[in-house]
Design a protein around this motif. Structure first.
Motif, PDB file in Angstrom:
ATOM      1  N   LYS A  36      51.015  53.118  40.578  1.00 29.32           N
ATOM      2  CA  LYS A  36      50.211  52.892  39.378  1.00 29.32           C
ATOM      3  C   LYS A  36      50.997  51.990  38.431  1.00 29.32           C
ATOM      4  CE  LYS A  36      47.635  56.136  37.586  1.00 29.32           C
ATOM      5  NZ  LYS A  36      47.132  57.317  36.813  1.00 29.32           N
ATOM      6  N   MET A  37      50.397  50.850  38.074  1.00 25.24           N
ATOM      7  CA  MET A  37      51.087  49.873  37.225  1.00 25.24           C
ATOM      8  C   MET A  37      50.839  50.100  35.744  1.00 25.24           C
ATOM      9  SD  MET A  37      50.340  46.382  39.395  1.00 25.24           S
ATOM     10  CE  MET A  37      51.167  45.371  38.172  1.00 25.24           C
ATOM     11  N   ASP A  38      49.678  50.679  35.398  1.00 26.18           N
ATOM     12  CA  ASP A  38      49.311  50.806  33.996  1.00 26.18           C
ATOM     13  C   ASP A  38      48.391  52.010  33.862  1.00 26.18           C
ATOM     14  OD1 ASP A  38      49.355  49.143  31.305  1.00 26.18           O
ATOM     15  OD2 ASP A  38      47.311  49.872  31.577  1.00 26.18           O
ATOM     16  N   THR A  39      48.523  52.761  32.781  1.00 26.50           N
ATOM     17  CA  THR A  39      47.753  53.995  32.624  1.00 26.50           C
ATOM     18  C   THR A  39      46.436  53.791  31.883  1.00 26.50           C
ATOM     19  OG1 THR A  39      48.990  54.485  30.599  1.00 26.50           O
ATOM     20  CG2 THR A  39      49.819  55.416  32.669  1.00 26.50           C
ATOM     21  N   SER A  40      46.177  52.601  31.379  1.00 20.78           N
ATOM     22  CA  SER A  40      44.930  52.335  30.669  1.00 20.78           C
ATOM     23  C   SER A  40      43.757  52.290  31.652  1.00 20.78           C
ATOM     24  CB  SER A  40      45.032  51.016  29.903  1.00 20.78           C
ATOM     25  OG  SER A  40      46.093  51.053  28.967  1.00 20.78           O
ATOM     26  N   THR A  41      42.542  52.249  31.103  1.00 26.24           N
ATOM     27  CA  THR A  41      41.328  52.210  31.919  1.00 26.24           C
ATOM     28  C   THR A  41      40.696  50.833  31.834  1.00 26.24           C
ATOM     29  OG1 THR A  41      40.934  54.566  31.542  1.00 26.24           O
ATOM     30  CG2 THR A  41      39.064  53.239  32.277  1.00 26.24           C
ATOM     31  N   TYR A  42      40.363  50.258  32.995  1.00 31.02           N
ATOM     32  CA  TYR A  42      39.800  48.917  33.055  1.00 31.02           C
ATOM     33  C   TYR A  42      38.550  48.902  33.945  1.00 31.02           C
ATOM     34  CZ  TYR A  42      44.496  47.803  31.360  1.00 31.02           C
ATOM     35  OH  TYR A  42      45.659  47.770  30.645  1.00 31.02           O
ATOM     36  N   VAL A  43      37.774  47.816  33.803  1.00 30.81           N
ATOM     37  CA  VAL A  43      36.552  47.676  34.604  1.00 30.81           C
ATOM     38  C   VAL A  43      36.620  46.469  35.540  1.00 30.81           C
ATOM     39  CG1 VAL A  43      35.102  48.830  32.900  1.00 30.81           C
ATOM     40  CG2 VAL A  43      35.408  46.341  32.767  1.00 30.81           C
ATOM     41  N   ASN A  44      37.611  45.598  35.357  1.00 31.54           N
ATOM     42  CA  ASN A  44      37.697  44.387  36.169  1.00 31.54           C
ATOM     43  C   ASN A  44      39.132  43.886  36.172  1.00 31.54           C
ATOM     44  OD1 ASN A  44      36.911  42.282  37.757  1.00 31.54           O
ATOM     45  ND2 ASN A  44      35.513  41.360  36.278  1.00 31.54           N
ATOM     46  N   ILE A  45      39.531  43.270  37.272  1.00 29.44           N
ATOM     47  CA  ILE A  45      40.878  42.701  37.362  1.00 29.44           C
ATOM     48  C   ILE A  45      40.816  41.320  38.003  1.00 29.44           C
ATOM     49  CG2 ILE A  45      42.207  44.836  37.445  1.00 29.44           C
ATOM     50  CD1 ILE A  45      42.177  44.608  40.496  1.00 29.44           C
ATOM     51  N   ASN A  46      41.866  40.565  37.792  1.00 30.04           N
ATOM     52  CA  ASN A  46      42.022  39.251  38.390  1.00 30.04           C
ATOM     53  C   ASN A  46      43.512  38.943  38.406  1.00 30.04           C
ATOM     54  OD1 ASN A  46      41.583  36.721  39.414  1.00 30.04           O
ATOM     55  ND2 ASN A  46      40.177  36.060  37.812  1.00 30.04           N
ATOM     56  N   THR A  47      43.913  37.982  39.207  1.00 29.95           N
ATOM     57  CA  THR A  47      45.315  37.578  39.242  1.00 29.95           C
ATOM     58  C   THR A  47      45.423  36.064  39.215  1.00 29.95           C
ATOM     59  OG1 THR A  47      45.333  37.590  41.670  1.00 29.95           O
ATOM     60  CG2 THR A  47      46.040  39.591  40.554  1.00 29.95           C
ATOM     61  N   TYR A  48      46.516  35.596  38.638  1.00 29.87           N
ATOM     62  CA  TYR A  48      46.859  34.179  38.707  1.00 29.87           C
ATOM     63  C   TYR A  48      48.363  34.070  38.580  1.00 29.87           C
ATOM     64  CZ  TYR A  48      47.427  29.263  37.825  1.00 29.87           C
ATOM     65  OH  TYR A  48      47.834  27.962  37.911  1.00 29.87           O
ATOM     66  N   ASP A  49      48.968  33.306  39.506  1.00 30.43           N
ATOM     67  CA  ASP A  49      50.413  33.181  39.540  1.00 30.43           C
ATOM     68  C   ASP A  49      51.004  34.578  39.705  1.00 30.43           C
ATOM     69  OD1 ASP A  49      52.760  31.806  39.587  1.00 30.43           O
ATOM     70  OD2 ASP A  49      52.875  31.468  37.444  1.00 30.43           O
ATOM     71  N   ASP A  50      51.976  34.970  38.898  1.00 32.35           N
ATOM     72  CA  ASP A  50      52.568  36.304  39.012  1.00 32.35           C
ATOM     73  C   ASP A  50      51.963  37.285  38.020  1.00 32.35           C
ATOM     74  OD1 ASP A  50      54.254  36.152  41.144  1.00 32.35           O
ATOM     75  OD2 ASP A  50      55.975  35.460  39.995  1.00 32.35           O
ATOM     76  N   TYR A  51      50.860  36.916  37.380  1.00 26.67           N
ATOM     77  CA  TYR A  51      50.271  37.757  36.350  1.00 26.67           C
ATOM     78  C   TYR A  51      49.022  38.478  36.852  1.00 26.67           C
ATOM     79  CZ  TYR A  51      53.284  35.573  32.844  1.00 26.67           C
ATOM     80  OH  TYR A  51      54.366  35.147  32.122  1.00 26.67           O
ATOM     81  N   VAL A  52      48.832  39.663  36.318  1.00 27.60           N
ATOM     82  CA  VAL A  52      47.621  40.443  36.539  1.00 27.60           C
ATOM     83  C   VAL A  52      46.826  40.438  35.241  1.00 27.60           C
ATOM     84  CG1 VAL A  52      46.670  42.715  37.091  1.00 27.60           C
ATOM     85  CG2 VAL A  52      48.760  41.922  38.223  1.00 27.60           C
TER      86      VAL A  52
END
Length: 296
Positions: free
Chosen positions: A257-273
């Motif tokens: 688990k990278m983060d404890t917050s709640t999200y509805v969508n994700i994406n990545t670019y380069d080394d970032y989430v």
């Protein structure tokens, strides 16, 4: 044998530099220059995506924005964006696909048909018509739409010279003659291919992997997921029940688990989430979960 050592080194350097520039130009022209899973991005709406020049764009209800700039690139609702060096493709408020020229801010409507997802690959636009659920192809040179997949399907997935797609009930490969040949049978979603391996969520929502011919099927996660995309060295996914961001090894050796917050969508670019909340807030953090910041 006819050059000095210094001349040989210089020649090799120039050849390498020329080849690198040629490959970069090819990527910008024919493919979406992102490190994330483009198929997943289009399904969920690519709210953050990278441009070859280094700028990172995101879209929300107010328009299309570049991180670090105050003025919007487009001040109207936009979703499912695809970014190239001087062009952004997006779905507008009327659910039709548009093209925005970044050089002069001109806008061109590409389709009259309504669409819920699209991808810009191999110098053509591939989109799903919301009325019949089928996939259409629009070459950029002719801008004339033609039926590409005569079935209700998700967007095609390209792997080298091969083309695949899923109906949600089975995964197919399109042969050279145009026939659809099944390579995997079973409920699946978020189908994509990386390094000649198929990745998708199975009927239970578990991340799964198989060869492109359907062999060597294996489940990579015991945690049901909403969706997933790629970074350079791992998969990043949203937990189905908690909406948290998880980091998953390509071979299923770990789920963190990278983060404890709640999200509805994700994406990545380069080394970032990039993770989006239900309220529309977009947060960016590094692959290891550090350096979290809000970008809108």
């Amino acid at each position: 044998g006819n050059t000095t050592r210094e001349q040989s080194i210089l020649l090799a350097y120039r050849l390498l530099h020329t080849q690198s520039m040629t490959m970069q130009e090819y990527i910008e022209k024919f493919m979406m220059p992102v490190s994330g899973n483009t198929h997943d991005n289009m399904l969920g709406g690519a709210f953050a995506i990278g441009m070859a020049g280094g700028s990172v764009y995101y879209s929300d209800a107010s328009g299309i924005h570049a991180i670090g700039r105050e003025e919007a690139v487009l001040a109207k609702p936009a979703k499912n964006i695809a970014v190239f060096s001087q062009t952004i493709y997006f779905i507008g408020a009327d659910d039709c696909i548009y093209m925005l020229n970044l050089a002069d801010s001109t806008e061109t409507k590409l389709t009259d048909a309504k669409s819920d997802s699209f991808a810009a690959v191999n110098n053509a636009l591939y989109y799903r018509n919301t009325e019949d659920g089928k996939i259409y192809k629009m070459p950029f040179d002719t801008k004339k739409s033609e039926l590409f997949i005569d079935a209700k399907a998700e967007l095609p997935v390209f792997s080298g010279s091969k083309v695949f797609y899923t109906t949600g009930e089975a995964i197919y490969e399109i042969s050279d003659s145009g026939r659809s040949l099944p390579v995997y049978t079973g409920k699946n979603s978020f189908f994509c291919i990386k390094n000649n391996k198929m990745y998708f969520l199975n009927a239970e929502g578990l991340l799964s992997k198989a060869d492109t011919n359907g062999a060597n099927y294996e489940v990579l996660s015991t945690l049901p997921l909403q969706s997933f995309c790629f970074t350079y060295d791992c998969l990043v996914a949203l937990g189905k029940e908690d909406g948290a961001v998880y980091k998953i090894d390509f071979n299923g050796r770990y789920t963190i688990k990278m983060d404890t917050s709640t999200y509805v969508n994700i994406n990545t670019y380069d080394d970032y989430v990039y993770a989006q909340t239900a309220e529309g807030g977009i947060f960016r953090f590094t692959n290891n979960g550090l350096d979290k910041m809000k970008i809108n």
